[in-house]
Design a protein around this motif. Structure first.
Motif, PDB file in Angstrom:
ATOM      1  N   LEU A  79       0.836  -1.203   0.000  1.00 34.65           N
ATOM      2  CA  LEU A  79       0.000   0.000   0.000  1.00 34.65           C
ATOM      3  C   LEU A  79       0.869   1.251   0.000  1.00 34.65           C
ATOM      4  O   LEU A  79       0.608   2.202  -0.757  1.00 34.65           O
ATOM      5  N   ILE A  80       1.902   1.257   0.830  1.00 35.70           N
ATOM      6  CA  ILE A  80       2.806   2.407   0.885  1.00 35.70           C
ATOM      7  C   ILE A  80       3.461   2.638  -0.478  1.00 35.70           C
ATOM      8  O   ILE A  80       3.531   3.780  -0.979  1.00 35.70           O
ATOM      9  N   GLU A  81       3.922   1.563  -1.093  1.00 37.62           N
ATOM     10  CA  GLU A  81       4.590   1.691  -2.392  1.00 37.62           C
ATOM     11  C   GLU A  81       3.612   2.170  -3.465  1.00 37.62           C
ATOM     12  O   GLU A  81       3.969   2.988  -4.321  1.00 37.62           O
ATOM     13  N   ALA A  82       2.371   1.669  -3.428  1.00 39.96           N
ATOM     14  CA  ALA A  82       1.367   2.115  -4.398  1.00 39.96           C
ATOM     15  C   ALA A  82       1.064   3.600  -4.207  1.00 39.96           C
ATOM     16  O   ALA A  82       0.947   4.358  -5.186  1.00 39.96           O
ATOM     17  N   LEU A  83       0.930   4.019  -2.965  1.00 41.80           N
ATOM     18  CA  LEU A  83       0.672   5.425  -2.687  1.00 41.80           C
ATOM     19  C   LEU A  83       1.817   6.307  -3.176  1.00 41.80           C
ATOM     20  O   LEU A  83       1.590   7.403  -3.713  1.00 41.80           O
ATOM     21  N   ASN A  84       3.049   5.837  -2.994  1.00 45.31           N
ATOM     22  CA  ASN A  84       4.200   6.618  -3.457  1.00 45.31           C
ATOM     23  C   ASN A  84       4.172   6.808  -4.967  1.00 45.31           C
ATOM     24  O   ASN A  84       4.464   7.891  -5.488  1.00 45.31           O
ATOM     25  N   VAL A  85       3.821   5.735  -5.697  1.00 46.34           N
ATOM     26  CA  VAL A  85       3.764   5.828  -7.162  1.00 46.34           C
ATOM     27  C   VAL A  85       2.659   6.784  -7.603  1.00 46.34           C
ATOM     28  O   VAL A  85       2.865   7.648  -8.459  1.00 46.34           O
ATOM     29  N   ILE A 109       1.018  -2.170  -8.515  1.00 47.41           N
ATOM     30  CA  ILE A 109       1.452  -0.925  -9.146  1.00 47.41           C
ATOM     31  C   ILE A 109       2.621  -0.290  -8.397  1.00 47.41           C
ATOM     32  O   ILE A 109       3.447   0.415  -8.965  1.00 47.41           O
ATOM     33  N   GLY A 110       2.716  -0.580  -7.099  1.00 47.13           N
ATOM     34  CA  GLY A 110       3.832  -0.051  -6.310  1.00 47.13           C
ATOM     35  C   GLY A 110       5.180  -0.568  -6.766  1.00 47.13           C
ATOM     36  O   GLY A 110       6.217   0.031  -6.458  1.00 47.13           O
ATOM     37  N   ASP A 111       5.193  -1.686  -7.515  1.00 45.24           N
ATOM     38  CA  ASP A 111       6.452  -2.235  -8.018  1.00 45.24           C
ATOM     39  C   ASP A 111       7.138  -1.295  -9.009  1.00 45.24           C
ATOM     40  O   ASP A 111       8.327  -1.465  -9.290  1.00 45.24           O
ATOM     41  N   LEU A 112       6.401  -0.337  -9.546  1.00 44.77           N
ATOM     42  CA  LEU A 112       7.017   0.598 -10.494  1.00 44.77           C
ATOM     43  C   LEU A 112       8.068   1.469  -9.816  1.00 44.77           C
ATOM     44  O   LEU A 112       8.945   2.011 -10.480  1.00 44.77           O
ATOM     45  N   GLY A 113       7.985   1.614  -8.505  1.00 43.78           N
ATOM     46  CA  GLY A 113       9.000   2.367  -7.778  1.00 43.78           C
ATOM     47  C   GLY A 113       8.994   3.839  -8.142  1.00 43.78           C
ATOM     48  O   GLY A 113       7.955   4.414  -8.489  1.00 43.78           O
ATOM     49  N   GLU A 114      10.154   4.455  -8.067  1.00 44.27           N
ATOM     50  CA  GLU A 114      10.277   5.877  -8.415  1.00 44.27           C
ATOM     51  C   GLU A 114      10.222   6.016  -9.933  1.00 44.27           C
ATOM     52  O   GLU A 114      11.048   5.450 -10.646  1.00 44.27           O
TER      53      GLU A 114
END
Length: 260
Positions: A79-85, A109-114
């Motif tokens: 969830l954190i990674e998805a929110l960051n993306v 979707i968070g796997d996309l990273g920065e």
């Protein structure tokens, strides 16, 4: 208690980033400070809160996740990674038609990273981003999907074929027919290459604008919600993003027919 734990994780960037960092293993305050911007006193204040909430513990001069902390972080990290993306490029994602992305990949979707959003100026609308062109010169493996025609792409395809790069290319039927009929030399180079594999995807399949995955880069483009292609592209260099792109590509590979 439930609300208190959620607040502990999400209401401080320093706490959130510290927890994510500790998922990779124990770290000292100096290690945390190098990874997270802030003074030692500011970081220690957040570490103290995490200890009080039972999410991390101290052993000698290192801090590590507790068992409870690890259980919780495994659940909320995606969830954190998805929110960051999404949050960093909210306007872009809100305007995209993501109907072409299978649900399991949307969940990741968070796997996309920065990511960076490439938006060319009027003089370079139909040219691939420089980041992609640089990567294509160095890579040994490429997977590409195009549902629109890029005038410079046939030459890039042919160059990869001549170098015998391990290359998998999926085109929608109209794009394929234009390549075959108008760029005969480039088409033949692809078909004559032992390591190039060309596939055709029918037009009635819901699809993105483009996918390109190299050894060090992922490029994505989506049509906007009006069904128009506005030349905006997503670029990521993260390993997890490249795996995400591979999985996305192979979703369409299963729906395509190889040209022989």
């Amino acid at each position: 208690m439930k609300t208190e734990l959620i607040s502990t994780v999400f209401l401080s960037e320093k706490r959130k980033n510290t927890l994510i960092m500790l998922m990779d293993g124990p770290a000292t305050i100096d290690d945390i400070k190098k990874s997270i911007n802030g003074t030692t006193s500011a970081i220690m204040a957040q570490v103290k809160i995490l200890i009080e909430q039972g999410l991390i513990e101290q052993k000698d001069d290192e801090y590590r996740l507790t068992h409870i902390g690890r259980i919780i972080l495994k659940k909320i990290k995606p969830l954190i990674e998805a929110l960051n993306v999404v949050e960093d490029n909210k306007d872009f994602w809100e305007s995209r038609d993501l109907g072409a992305v299978p649900d399991p990949l949307l969940d990741r979707i968070g796997d996309l990273g920065e990511i960076m959003i490439h938006e060319p100026d009027l003089n370079h609308l139909f040219e691939p981003p420089k980041e992609l062109l640089t990567s294509l010169k160095q890579t040994k493996n490429v997977c590409t999907f195009y549902s629109y025609f890029c005038p410079t792409c046939p030459y890039n395809y042919a160059e990869l074929a001549k170098k015998e790069v391990n290359y998998n290319l999926i085109l929608t039927r109209p794009v394929y027919e234009r390549l075959r009929d108008e760029y005969t030399e480039q088409y033949n180079a692809i078909m004559n290459s032992q390591n190039s594999h060309l596939f055709v995807c029918e037009e009635d399949i819901i699809k993105p604008g483009a996918i390109s995955v190299t050894d060090n880069l992922l490029l994505l483009s989506f049509f906007n919600k009006k069904g128009l292609f506005d030349h905006k592209k997503v670029i990521s260099f993260h390993k997890s993003a490249r795996q995400w792109g591979q999985d996305f590509f192979y979703h369409y590979r299963q729906l395509a027919e190889q040209v022989k």
